[in-house]
Write an enzyme that holds these catalytic residues in place. Structure first.
Site, PDB file in Angstrom:
ATOM      1  N   ASN A 207       0.859  -1.179   0.000  1.00 54.13           N
ATOM      2  CA  ASN A 207       0.000   0.000   0.000  1.00 54.13           C
ATOM      3  C   ASN A 207       0.900   1.234   0.000  1.00 54.13           C
ATOM      4  O   ASN A 207       2.137   1.120   0.056  1.00 54.13           O
ATOM      5  CB  ASN A 207      -0.985  -0.012   1.179  1.00 54.13           C
ATOM      6  CG  ASN A 207      -0.307  -0.023   2.538  1.00 54.13           C
ATOM      7  OD1 ASN A 207       0.771   0.548   2.740  1.00 54.13           O
ATOM      8  ND2 ASN A 207      -0.929  -0.683   3.500  1.00 54.13           N
ATOM      9  N   GLU A 210       3.322   1.568   2.988  1.00 57.30           N
ATOM     10  CA  GLU A 210       4.396   0.581   2.917  1.00 57.30           C
ATOM     11  C   GLU A 210       5.403   0.945   1.833  1.00 57.30           C
ATOM     12  O   GLU A 210       6.618   0.786   2.022  1.00 57.30           O
ATOM     13  CB  GLU A 210       3.803  -0.801   2.653  1.00 57.30           C
ATOM     14  CG  GLU A 210       3.003  -1.358   3.816  1.00 57.30           C
ATOM     15  CD  GLU A 210       2.030  -2.451   3.432  1.00 57.30           C
ATOM     16  OE1 GLU A 210       1.462  -3.075   4.352  1.00 57.30           O
ATOM     17  OE2 GLU A 210       1.823  -2.672   2.217  1.00 57.30           O
ATOM     18  N   ASP A 279      -5.565  -8.675   1.709  1.00 57.54           N
ATOM     19  CA  ASP A 279      -5.560 -10.123   1.461  1.00 57.54           C
ATOM     20  C   ASP A 279      -6.389 -10.462   0.226  1.00 57.54           C
ATOM     21  O   ASP A 279      -6.005 -11.306  -0.592  1.00 57.54           O
ATOM     22  CB  ASP A 279      -6.156 -10.869   2.660  1.00 57.54           C
ATOM     23  CG  ASP A 279      -5.418 -10.604   3.961  1.00 57.54           C
ATOM     24  OD1 ASP A 279      -4.263 -10.163   3.913  1.00 57.54           O
ATOM     25  OD2 ASP A 279      -6.017 -10.855   5.028  1.00 57.54           O
TER      26      ASP A 279
END
Length: 333
Positions: A207, A210, A279
């Site tokens: 993301n 990150e 996920d």
């Protein structure tokens, strides 16, 4: 795109074998109502409690892969404790294989407990050990990896990294090397600790937070020339074929090393809970990549899937039927 195209695409997900390496956990929920404040301290009292355990972390990726019709196999480390029995029971209930799971007596099974009232998170309690697994456990998980590879025709490998210590630089290097030798695509949902250790992988999906923290960048969130330049440099340095950066309200950025890049706008949603959306995104992206969808459609379909699960409370896998219906309505070119 035609109805037949998407029907065939979603049908093609069936029976693909996807190996998921990463940090598994139990997502535990306490549900109740808050009607008063404790006389002992200024804190809310939760009453009428309901309890539920769900598979979380890399195990939630397995649930998403399963929900899409493919066959997930988990490779991970859990504790040799009471909660490990609950974890295996959850695997059994979902008809998921435990062949790649290693028990480690010096660790605990990770449990995230969320306290929820009227669909609002009041508190989260994490029971975990996050230090990297020792060398002896690295050897065990790599041994399980070899066994799984030998016994199954693996179509893709997902690294689902939650910084809980299961994925180490040695584990990454060994698995990526073997996967590349065998021509198996490797896809990564990273966290900060091992960020730069993911080299020579097929697909890398951080993301925005990150990405900027991992690359030590100070960028304004959203599409920009600076983001494109940083992405291209990172891909070259790490030898990553496809980079996809999720930008939450700004959508998704996706880039091919040495090729095209796109920004896919965000879907307008009634957001209830963003837990587990990453996920779902990596799961859908994996199966779309295997079917050789172009970059734009990989980003659009996986971003749509992530938005759908955000409309649900708690961590839940994607509903394949709902995702197909949205694709048929919203992706027409």
């Amino acid at each position: 795109m035609s109805k037949e195209f998407f029907n065939d695409l979603f049908e093609s997900f069936n029976n693909k074998n996807i190996l998921i390496v990463g940090d598994v956990m139990i997502d535990s929920y306490l549900w109740g109502d808050v009607n008063r404040i404790s006389p002992e301290a200024p804190v809310p009292i939760l009453s009428g409690i309901g309890r539920e355990d769900r598979l979380g972390g890399a195990a939630n990726v397995a649930l998403n892969i399963q929900a899409l019709g493919a066959n997930p196999i988990l490779c991970s480390v859990i504790g040799d404790d009471l909660r490990s029995h609950d974890f295996f029971s959850l695997l059994d209930n979902q008809k998921l294989s435990s062949e790649g799971i290693v028990r480690c007596e010096n660790r605990m099974t990770t449990v995230k407990t969320r306290v929820i009232s009227q669909q609002q998170h009041l508190l989260r309690v994490d029971e975990e050990i996050t230090s990297p697994i020792p060398e002896v456990t690295e050897a065990k998980i790599l041994g399980q990896f070899h066994t799984v590879i030998e016994n199954n025709a693996i179509d893709a490998i997902i690294f689902e990294d939650y910084d809980k210590g299961v994925i180490t630089p040695r584990v990454i290097k060994r698995i990526v090397s073997i996967a590349n030798e065998l021509g198996i695509p490797t896809l990564v949902d990273p966290k900060k600790r091992n960020y730069i250790d993911y080299q020579n992988v097929t697909f890398f999906k951080p993301n925005f937070k990150e990405f900027t923290e991992g690359c030590k960048l100070d960028l304004k969130k959203g599409p920009s020339d600076e983001l494109v330049q940083a992405a291209c440099k990172f891909q070259e340095d790490q030898n990553i074929d496809i980079l996809m950066v999720t930008l939450s309200e700004y959508g998704v950025f996706i880039s091919k090393k040495g090729g095209a890049n796109y920004i896919v706008p965000a879907e307008i949603r009634n957001i209830a809970d963003v837990s587990g959306a990453g996920d779902t995104v990596i799961s859908v992206a994996t199966l779309c990549l295997l079917q050789k969808l172009d970059l734009n459609k990989i980003a659009r379909v996986s971003n749509m899937a992530g938005g759908l699960v955000c409309e649900e409370s708690g961590v839940v896998p994607i509903n394949k039927k709902l995702l197909l219906e949205e694709c048929l309505v919203k992706i027409t070119d």
